[in-house]
Design an enzyme around this catalytic site. Structure first.
Site, PDB file in Angstrom:
ATOM      1  N   GLU A 155       8.430   0.769  39.752  1.00 42.20           N
ATOM      2  CA  GLU A 155       7.697  -0.464  40.030  1.00 42.20           C
ATOM      3  C   GLU A 155       8.320  -1.108  41.260  1.00 42.20           C
ATOM      4  O   GLU A 155       9.515  -1.409  41.280  1.00 42.20           O
ATOM      5  CB  GLU A 155       7.759  -1.432  38.836  1.00 42.20           C
ATOM      6  CG  GLU A 155       6.863  -0.983  37.685  1.00 42.20           C
ATOM      7  CD  GLU A 155       6.751  -1.991  36.547  1.00 42.20           C
ATOM      8  OE1 GLU A 155       6.012  -1.728  35.607  1.00 42.20           O
ATOM      9  OE2 GLU A 155       7.419  -3.051  36.606  1.00 42.20           O
ATOM     10  N   ASP A 158       9.191 -15.506  37.925  1.00 45.78           N
ATOM     11  CA  ASP A 158      10.493 -14.864  38.101  1.00 45.78           C
ATOM     12  C   ASP A 158      11.646 -15.843  38.020  1.00 45.78           C
ATOM     13  O   ASP A 158      11.558 -16.979  38.470  1.00 45.78           O
ATOM     14  CB  ASP A 158      10.531 -14.144  39.451  1.00 45.78           C
ATOM     15  CG  ASP A 158       9.691 -12.880  39.427  1.00 45.78           C
ATOM     16  OD1 ASP A 158       9.984 -12.012  38.590  1.00 45.78           O
ATOM     17  OD2 ASP A 158       8.736 -12.778  40.218  1.00 45.78           O
TER      18      ASP A 158
END
Lengths: 406, 270
Positions: free
Chosen positions: B49, B60
């Site tokens: 990824e 995040d």
């Protein structure tokens, strides 16, 4: 190329997925989807619940002090030499700005949903103060996220929030302003989604926020419409409001959208001037993109990275705008313009000296544009400025520009 | 069959679990990313990824936020990330690559232009954190027509009805977010994850990868036991941050992190 709006068209918006035409929607990570869908369902139910609405109306009357006056600024009108200028006095609300209309409504929603922990983002601090205020009143735990740069330039509001029992989290990431505060609030929300209600301060964010914040702020326009008819026997010819995220503007505009004769002007922060790139005017100089849960006009670079913004006014220093404004721009119903930092500062001084009313620097943008607009209109015409907040919080900024140590 | 489906099917037939690392493209520098990808393949990973950096990474935690900032500062753009994948493909046409990021860079490039360029570059799947299936009705068909796997997230808060609907829009695998929170937080509860993933397996035939909170061989094995693959992100990105000045040391450190995870996962093979 304005298209005639009807009540039917308006009640169909936003659609079931939160879209205003090509704008709005719900662009969030999966963790938040269930909460947003629950919020939407509960809000649509409570919107029709007489008890909820009666509680909201009573709080607006007894706690906020509504209706706020519609005031004829006679000297300002004379100085300008054009259309009559009226001020919708949201600056006289409890906590000093329109923001409290929305926090009252959302805190009520939070109570109905049984959430005891409240988070909010804030730019100028007005929404943070308004959130801390209602949390103090309802005994809710309150966390406010504020960009580190804004914590500095709005220190008075930071202290007010602390006095009200809120915890203020200074956000150091990114550009350290409103957009980063919103990022951090989203991160807190995704972490504490089970027990936390996020009181978003503007008509942006994922559906149903643009809808419910607009509904809570629409009291501004409804009162203005009624007061205008009572005092002058007619509707205003033009409404002028500043636009950061756009909650005070949509609250003023919304009840007038089907009144074709009423011109709508949203005033963005031109900063150092649109040509310099240092501004916060996505509707005037941006393009559509996706940020903070909705598709809307944004300030971004060619690669889709969000651009830095600048405005002397912390409350307008945001790269996005509510999706309903994007839609109103595209269908041509509202006009979006900008004024520079300098013009806003000049308007602040003018209103202070001529009317004895000190506007927030955000609202001073609306004053600056309205004064220019009034001069081009006839003396029997009428402009209403949404004076969304008072300027006490900005005294330090003004003094600093004057080179004065307070 | 897509490259992702092929890899996951082979692993499943061997009773093995996928090791899926996440790194931010362009961190510490765009010129180094392809080398880091090869290093990870040599350490035994199955799918990569690749994070597309965004200025406002709302989902995040601080580790990946900082990686995005570093990557953007070095001039990383979506087009440049696609060029990295092309370069990687020159010497590797077996390891699937999934781009993971936020929607706005794709919006700015244009959905169709992006889908064309991604398949041309050798990208296999796209995971857009802030794009739930409800908003993917325009872009998902463009991906499907070109054989790009759309990969969506499932969360602890996802209802059964949504698990079914989201799985119906996904191909390749679904990504189960192990806890309510941002990347890099240490909140994983393996028992809860096991129960949830078992439940998800009842609702979809797609392989389930689990990410968020996996930081060592022990958590990898524990989560691998109940899922089809583990996704490891922040601990790798943090290693990149700490070794950014010395790329060779960085490659060794990544290998040292990934090798024990690979061994731990393979020790589960029946």
């Amino acid at each position: 190329m304005s298209e005639k709006l009807t009540e039917e068209m308006l009640t169909a918006l936003p659609d079931s997925r939160g879209h205003f035409g090509a704008f709005g929607g719900r662009f969030v990570s999966e963790t938040l989807m269930d909460s947003l869908m629950t919020l939407e369902r509960e809000y649509l139910r409570l919107k029709k619940d007489p008890e909820f609405q009666a509680t909201f109306d009573q709080d607006l009357a007894d706690y906020v002090g509504r209706p706020s006056p519609l005031y004829f600024a006679e000297r300002l009108t004379r100085e300008t030499g054009g259309a009559q200028i009226w001020l919708k006095r949201e600056d006289l609300n409890h906590t000093g700005a329109h923001k409290v209309n929305n926090t009252i409504g959302q805190a009520l929603l939070a109570s109905f949903l049984g959430k005891k922990r409240i988070i909010a983002e804030t730019g100028a601090g007005q929404h943070g103060v308004a959130t801390a205020t209602v949390c103090a009143r309802l005994g809710l735990e309150c966390h406010v996220f504020m960009g580190a740069e804004d914590v500095q330039r709005q220190s008075l509001n930071v202290y007010r929030m602390k006095l009200l029992g809120a915890e203020v989290h200074s956000v150091e990431s990114g550009s350290r302003t409103l957009k980063d505060a919103m990022n951090e609030a989203m991160r807190d929300w995704v972490t504490n989604v089970d027990d936390t209600f996020y009181i978003i301060g503007t008509v942006a964010g994922p559906h149903p926020y643009p809808l419910l914040v607009r509904d809570f702020q629409a009291v501004i326009g409804r009162e203005t419409r009624r007061q205008s008819l009572e005092k002058t026997g007619k509707l205003p010819d033009a409404l002028v409001a500043c636009v950061g995220g756009g909650s005070n503007a949509i609250g003023m505009f919304y009840p007038f959208l089907t009144d074709e004769s009423v011109q709508l002007y949203g005033v963005e922060a031109g900063g150092h001037g649109i040509g310099t790139g240092e501004h916060a005017a996505p509707l005037c100089a941006g393009r559509p993109g996706v940020l903070h849960g909705n598709r809307t006009y944004l300030m971004e670079d060619e690669h889709g990275q969000i651009a830095g913004t600048h405005s002397v006014s912390a409350g307008l220093d945001y790269p996005g705008v509510g999706p309903e404004h994007s839609w109103l721009k595209d269908i041509g119903r509202a006009n979006y313009v900008s004024v520079t930092d300098d013009e806003a500062l000049e308007a602040f001084r003018m209103l202070t000296l001529v009317e004895g009313i000190m506007p927030a620097l955000e609202s001073a943008h609306a004053v600056a544009y309205a004064v220019k607009l009034a001069a081009t209109m006839d003396k029997d015409q009428m402009i209403v400025i949404n004076l969304s907040g008072r300027g006490d919080k900005d005294i330090h900024t003004i003094a600093q520009l004057d080179g004065i140590e307070l | 069959m897509s490259r992702i489906e092929g890899v996951l099917q082979t692993l499943r037939s061997q009773g093995r679990k996928a090791l899926i690392p996440f790194i931010t493209a362009g961190d510490p520098h765009p010129d180094e990313t392809v080398g880091l990808m090869h290093t990870m393949v040599d350490a035994g990973v199955d799918i990569i990824e690749l994070g597309v950096p965004f200025s406002d990474p709302m989902a995040d935690g601080p580790v990946i936020q900082l990686a995005s900032e570093r990557a953007l500062k070095q001039g990383t753009t979506l087009r440049r990330v696609l060029a990295m994948v092309s370069e990687f493909r020159q010497s590797n046409d077996t390891t699937p690559v999934v781009l993971m990021g936020y929607l706005n860079p794709i919006e700015a490039m244009g959905y169709e232009a992006f889908a064309d360029a991604a398949i041309e570059a050798g990208v296999d799947g796209v995971l857009t954190v802030d794009l739930p299936p409800e908003e993917a009705d325009k872009v998902a068909p463009l991906f499907a027509q070109r054989g790009l796997d759309p990969i969506f997230l499932l969360a602890p808060t996802t209802t059964d009805e949504r698990i079914r609907a989201i799985s119906g829009h996904s191909s390749g695998y679904v990504y189960y977010v192990s806890f309510n929170g941002v990347t890099g937080a240490a909140r994983i509860n393996v028992e809860e994850v096991a129960a949830r993933v078992a439940h998800i397996h009842e609702l979809t035939a797609l392989p389930v990868g689990v990410g968020f909170g996996i930081r060592d061989a022990e958590t990898a094995a524990a989560v691998g036991q109940v899922s089809d693959g583990v996704i490891v992100g922040s601990v790798l990105v943090d290693t990149i941050a700490r070794n950014q000045a010395d790329i060779e040391a960085l490659k060794l450190a990544l290998t040292d992190l990934l090798n024990p995870m690979r061994e731990a996962l393979d020790s589960l093979a029946s």
